[in-house]
Scaffold this active site. Structure first.
Site, PDB file in Angstrom:
ATOM      1  N   GLU A   1       0.834  -1.218   0.000  1.00  0.00           N
ATOM      2  CA  GLU A   1       0.000   0.000   0.000  1.00  0.00           C
ATOM      3  C   GLU A   1       0.857   1.251   0.000  1.00  0.00           C
ATOM      4  O   GLU A   1       2.057   1.188   0.204  1.00  0.00           O
ATOM      5  CB  GLU A   1      -0.906   0.032   1.247  1.00  0.00           C
ATOM      6  CG  GLU A   1      -2.367  -0.272   0.975  1.00  0.00           C
ATOM      7  CD  GLU A   1      -3.098   0.860   0.249  1.00  0.00           C
ATOM      8  OE1 GLU A   1      -2.501   1.925   0.010  1.00  0.00           O
ATOM      9  OE2 GLU A   1      -4.264   0.657  -0.094  1.00  0.00           O
TER      10      GLU A   1
ATOM     11  N   ARG B   1      -7.429   0.721  13.172  1.00  0.00           N
ATOM     12  CA  ARG B   1      -6.098   1.096  12.689  1.00  0.00           C
ATOM     13  C   ARG B   1      -6.271   2.145  11.601  1.00  0.00           C
ATOM     14  O   ARG B   1      -7.340   2.294  11.020  1.00  0.00           O
ATOM     15  CB  ARG B   1      -5.344  -0.111  12.129  1.00  0.00           C
ATOM     16  CG  ARG B   1      -5.932  -0.707  10.847  1.00  0.00           C
ATOM     17  CD  ARG B   1      -4.897  -1.569  10.138  1.00  0.00           C
ATOM     18  NE  ARG B   1      -5.407  -2.369   9.049  1.00  0.00           N
ATOM     19  CZ  ARG B   1      -5.577  -1.946   7.791  1.00  0.00           C
ATOM     20  NH1 ARG B   1      -5.329  -0.686   7.466  1.00  0.00           N
ATOM     21  NH2 ARG B   1      -5.999  -2.779   6.850  1.00  0.00           N
TER      22      ARG B   1
ATOM     23  N   ASN C   1      -5.634   3.654   7.861  1.00  0.00           N
ATOM     24  CA  ASN C   1      -5.477   3.110   6.519  1.00  0.00           C
ATOM     25  C   ASN C   1      -4.793   4.180   5.653  1.00  0.00           C
ATOM     26  O   ASN C   1      -3.915   4.872   6.163  1.00  0.00           O
ATOM     27  CB  ASN C   1      -6.837   2.624   5.985  1.00  0.00           C
ATOM     28  CG  ASN C   1      -6.663   1.596   4.886  1.00  0.00           C
ATOM     29  OD1 ASN C   1      -5.738   0.794   4.922  1.00  0.00           O
ATOM     30  ND2 ASN C   1      -7.530   1.612   3.894  1.00  0.00           N
TER      31      ASN C   1
ATOM     32  N   GLU D   1      -9.761  -5.614   9.776  1.00  0.00           N
ATOM     33  CA  GLU D   1     -10.575  -6.514   8.948  1.00  0.00           C
ATOM     34  C   GLU D   1     -10.566  -7.942   9.491  1.00  0.00           C
ATOM     35  O   GLU D   1      -9.520  -8.431   9.930  1.00  0.00           O
ATOM     36  CB  GLU D   1     -10.048  -6.523   7.509  1.00  0.00           C
ATOM     37  CG  GLU D   1     -10.300  -5.214   6.777  1.00  0.00           C
ATOM     38  CD  GLU D   1      -9.652  -5.170   5.401  1.00  0.00           C
ATOM     39  OE1 GLU D   1      -8.450  -5.479   5.318  1.00  0.00           O
ATOM     40  OE2 GLU D   1     -10.350  -4.820   4.435  1.00  0.00           O
TER      41      GLU D   1
ATOM     42  N   ASN E   1     -10.003   5.229   2.497  1.00  0.00           N
ATOM     43  CA  ASN E   1      -9.038   4.817   1.484  1.00  0.00           C
ATOM     44  C   ASN E   1      -8.511   5.977   0.648  1.00  0.00           C
ATOM     45  O   ASN E   1      -8.192   7.020   1.212  1.00  0.00           O
ATOM     46  CB  ASN E   1      -9.632   3.674   0.652  1.00  0.00           C
ATOM     47  CG  ASN E   1      -8.787   2.423   0.799  1.00  0.00           C
ATOM     48  OD1 ASN E   1      -7.571   2.507   0.763  1.00  0.00           O
ATOM     49  ND2 ASN E   1      -9.422   1.281   0.970  1.00  0.00           N
TER      50      ASN E   1
ATOM     51  N   ASP F   1     -10.006   1.563  -4.102  1.00  0.00           N
ATOM     52  CA  ASP F   1      -8.990   1.581  -3.034  1.00  0.00           C
ATOM     53  C   ASP F   1      -8.139   2.847  -3.145  1.00  0.00           C
ATOM     54  O   ASP F   1      -8.679   3.953  -3.022  1.00  0.00           O
ATOM     55  CB  ASP F   1      -8.181   0.283  -3.115  1.00  0.00           C
ATOM     56  CG  ASP F   1      -7.464  -0.039  -1.825  1.00  0.00           C
ATOM     57  OD1 ASP F   1      -7.025   0.894  -1.145  1.00  0.00           O
ATOM     58  OD2 ASP F   1      -7.318  -1.221  -1.479  1.00  0.00           O
TER      59      ASP F   1
HETATM   60  O1  LIG Z   1      -5.472  -1.620   1.013  1.00  0.00           O
HETATM   61  C1  LIG Z   1      -6.209  -1.073   1.837  1.00  0.00           C
HETATM   62  O2  LIG Z   1      -6.446   0.103   1.800  1.00  0.00           O
HETATM   63  C2  LIG Z   1      -6.867  -1.872   2.942  1.00  0.00           C
HETATM   64  O3  LIG Z   1      -6.130  -1.829   4.078  1.00  0.00           O
HETATM   65  C3  LIG Z   1      -7.138  -3.248   2.425  1.00  0.00           C
HETATM   66  O4  LIG Z   1      -7.394  -4.100   3.427  1.00  0.00           O
HETATM   67  C4  LIG Z   1      -8.189  -3.192   1.312  1.00  0.00           C
HETATM   68  O5  LIG Z   1      -8.404  -1.912   0.887  1.00  0.00           O
HETATM   69  C5  LIG Z   1      -9.531  -3.743   1.646  1.00  0.00           C
HETATM   70  O6  LIG Z   1      -9.467  -5.026   2.079  1.00  0.00           O
HETATM   71  C6  LIG Z   1     -10.483  -3.674   0.485  1.00  0.00           C
HETATM   72  O7  LIG Z   1     -11.414  -2.769   0.722  1.00  0.00           O
HETATM   73 ZN   LIG Z   2      -5.986   1.453   0.427  1.00  0.00          ZN
END
Ligand SMILES: O=C(O)[C@H](O)[C@@H](O)[C@H](O)[C@H](O)CO
Ligand SMILES: [Zn+2]
Length: 299
Positions: A18, A101, A103, A121, A154, A204
């Site tokens: 990520e 947490r 993201n 998750e 996201n 995402d």
């Molecule tokens: O990559 C990310 O931003 C999250 O932490 C992931 O876990 C995925 O996005 C999610 O599972 C799909 O929605």
């Molecule tokens: Zn993401």
């Protein structure tokens, strides 16, 4: 016409790759493996990856004006000194939510670090809903909360004129826009500018290009899509050899290359054997469009 080429540059089967971000000074791509609890640096000259292990899920990394990096770690904003491999907490959010947490996170054009939270998750995209919020870390290291009730905070980025903030709460299957006041860092007037098509699956990570178009990584969609925020239309699709594409950024010479991270977590043996590059980092060339340099955190 340019011809699009895709190459896997780091094939380490990260759990959740990520937050790709180009570090021009280092000729490197920074990114994280969220549940693998690593911050990684891929050097485009040596093709080597350096990784620093941390003590909690690390969901985003950003450049810092004073040098080095800032990260979102668990529910903390933290400073990362790369050479010393030293992580120090800046501040905590969501203290009443031990299952949360951070993201995705990104720095705005004025140097504020925006990042959102989510519940941990149970499996990909399955989690306790409405637990997340969107925050900003300001240069004076204070934190502002913009809103809560977020499912999976996201992708985020700003329009080229800095008047619009784009944001994705994944489980809404929508790319949203807000009016943005760069002077105050405040957002308002939320609206949807794009609804995902079924085969695009979950929106995402996201980044903007020099033409003001948005690139969205489609988790479980195995692609990045290019959207025109003015018309709300998709104008390009680039498919990747892995399903769990998580995020994208521009980098390399003149920001003419696109880097895409991916995940392997949640895939069974069969799925993984069909997609051996799952969790890899990809470089896309020949898109014929460039990106803009990332903004460094001002604090
Ligand atoms: O990559 C990310 O931003 C999250 O932490 C992931 O876990 C995925 O996005 C999610 O599972 C799909 O929605
Ligand atoms: Zn993401």
């Amino acid at each position: 016409m340019s011809s699009v080429k895709i190459e896997c540059v780091a094939s380490e089967n990260y759990k959740i790759g990520e937050s790709p971000v180009w570090d021009e000074k280092e000729n490197s791509l920074l990114y994280v493996d969220i549940t693998g609890k690593k911050v990684c640096k891929w050097n485009s000259l040596t093709k080597q990856v350096q990784a620093i292990s941390v003590d909690a899920p690390v969901s985003s990394v950003a450049l810092r004006k004073s040098g080095d990096y800032v990260i979102t770690l668990g529910t903390r904003f933290a400073a990362l000194k790369w050479k010393d491999q030293l992580v120090t907490t800046i501040t905590h959010v969501d203290k009443d939510k031990p299952n949360n947490r951070f993201n995705d996170g990104k720095v705005d054009p004025a140097g504020r670090y925006f990042a959102g939270t989510m519940a941990e998750e149970i499996r990909p995209a399955v989690l306790e809903r409405h637990q997340g919020a969107l925050y900003t870390l300001l240069a004076d290291l204070s934190v502002v909360k913009h809103f809560d009730q977020v499912d999976i905070s996201n992708g985020l980025d700003w329009s080229l004129d800095h008047k619009t903030f784009f944001y994705i709460d994944s489980l809404s299957y929508s790319v949203d826009a807000f009016d943005y006041d760069l002077h105050t860092g405040k957002i308002g007037n939320r609206r949807s500018i794009y609804k995902m098509e079924k085969e695009e699956s979950i929106p995402d990570g996201m980044c903007i290009d020099t033409e003001g178009k948005l690139w969205v990584a489609c988790y479980d969609g195995g692609r990045v899509i290019r959207l025109d925020p003015e018309t709300g239309k998709r104008i390009q699709t680039v498919k990747l050899p892995v399903d769990k594409t998580t995020s994208c950024c521009f980098g390399g010479k003149d920001y003419s290359e696109m880097y895409v991270t991916s995940a392997s977590e949640g895939m069974d043996k069969d799925w993984l054997s069909r997609q051996p590059q799952a969790g890899g980092v990809f470089k896309i060339t020949g898109l014929g469009v460039k990106g803009i340099p990332p903004y460094p955190f001002a604090g």
